[in-house]
Structure formats: C-alpha cells, structure tokens
Design a protein around this motif. Structure first.
Motif: not given
Length: 174
Positions: A43-50, A55-60
């Motif tokens: 999940a963190l790898a996916r967030v890092a890319v985006r 707008d809300d990385p915690g929700a994502y």
C-alpha cells in the motif's frame, strides 16, 4: 528545497506517523502479522507513486489495504484452510486480555473480509458510518447492513465472546 524534496519529506513524515496504525488495521483485516506488514508495504508503494496527486493518502491507503486483503482472502479460499484451534479451552477463572484477544481474532477470521473491515473501521478505529463508507467505496446503507450481518454472525459463531466480556449470550441475541 525543491518541490520533489518537499514531496519526499512529506511522504517520509506520513510513513513515520501512519505505519503503526496501518499495520494494526491490516493485522485486524488479515489476522497475520507478517501478511499485514507485507500489505502495508504494498500500500505504501502505491501511495508513493501517487503521493502528489492524493487528496487524502490515509483514506487511499486503507482502501488499498482492504482491496489487497480481499484479493488475498479470495486466493486463500482456494487453498485448504489452516486450523489454529477449533475451540477455546474452558477456563475456571476470570478471562484475561490474552484470552479475549485470541477469541476475538479467531472470531474475526471467520467473517468475510468486508465484514471484518467494517467492524475494524467502525469499532476499532472508531470511524463514523459515513467515513467507513467512503474508505471502503460503498454506501452508508451497505456499511449498516454489513455491520448488522457481521455482529449477527459473531453472535452465532462465537457466543463465547459475550460470555468473556460479561454479558449474557441470550441477552446479546435480542
């Protein structure tokens, strides 16, 4: 400091602040510490890319954790189940926290991933129905019905939980 450096710094700060809570959330979804840690890394790898577009990385992140846990659960369903223990031993004395945690873990493992996610978000993370619906990408009515079904299923599958927290199981069914 460039905008890229600020983004990296913001992401690193986010990771430090959120990793422990996300790992607990993932653990409650999966029931397996190592798998939970793996899910958080994905999940963190996916967030890092985006990162800069979110707008809300915690929700994502929670959404990614839920969908990854659901995919893992579907994959595991095709394999023979592992048995951690069919029943809990009877205890003559008072129940301690470890017994309650083990019983709760076993009971949560018997729910569907969506039911488990709804209960974890609503009762462990103390989120509102609207927040839970947004995180899971569903409607508030779905959260309500999944909560009702999950609690009903827990009452049937794990009546010992009511006894362990000092409630009459017959009273809980009403």
């Amino acid at each position: 400091m460039t905008s890229e450096d600020r983004a990296r710094s913001g992401f690193a700060e986010f990771v430090r602040a959120e990793t422990a809570g996300l790992t607990r959330f993932a653990y409650l979804l999966t029931g397996d510490r190592h798998h939970a840690e793996d899910l958080v890394q994905v999940a963190l790898a996916r967030v890092a890319v985006r990162w800069e577009r979110l707008d809300d990385p915690g929700a994502y992140l929670r959404r990614v954790l839920y969908t990854q846990a659901a995919s893992w659960w579907r994959w595991r369903r095709t394999r023979p189940p592992e048995r951690l223990g069919a029943s809990l031993p009877d205890r003559a004395g008072p129940v301690d926290d470890v017994d309650l945690r083990l019983a709760l873990r076993s009971a949560l493992a018997r729910l569907t991933v969506r039911q488990r996610a709804v209960l974890v978000l609503r009762y462990y993370e103390d989120r509102t129905e609207a927040d839970t619906a947004e995180l899971l990408g569903c409607r508030v009515g779905t959260v309500k019905s999944q909560t009702r079904h999950a609690l009903g299923r827990l009452r049937v599958l794990a009546p010992e939980l009511a006894e362990m927290v000092g409630r009459d199981p017959q009273e809980v069914h009403r």
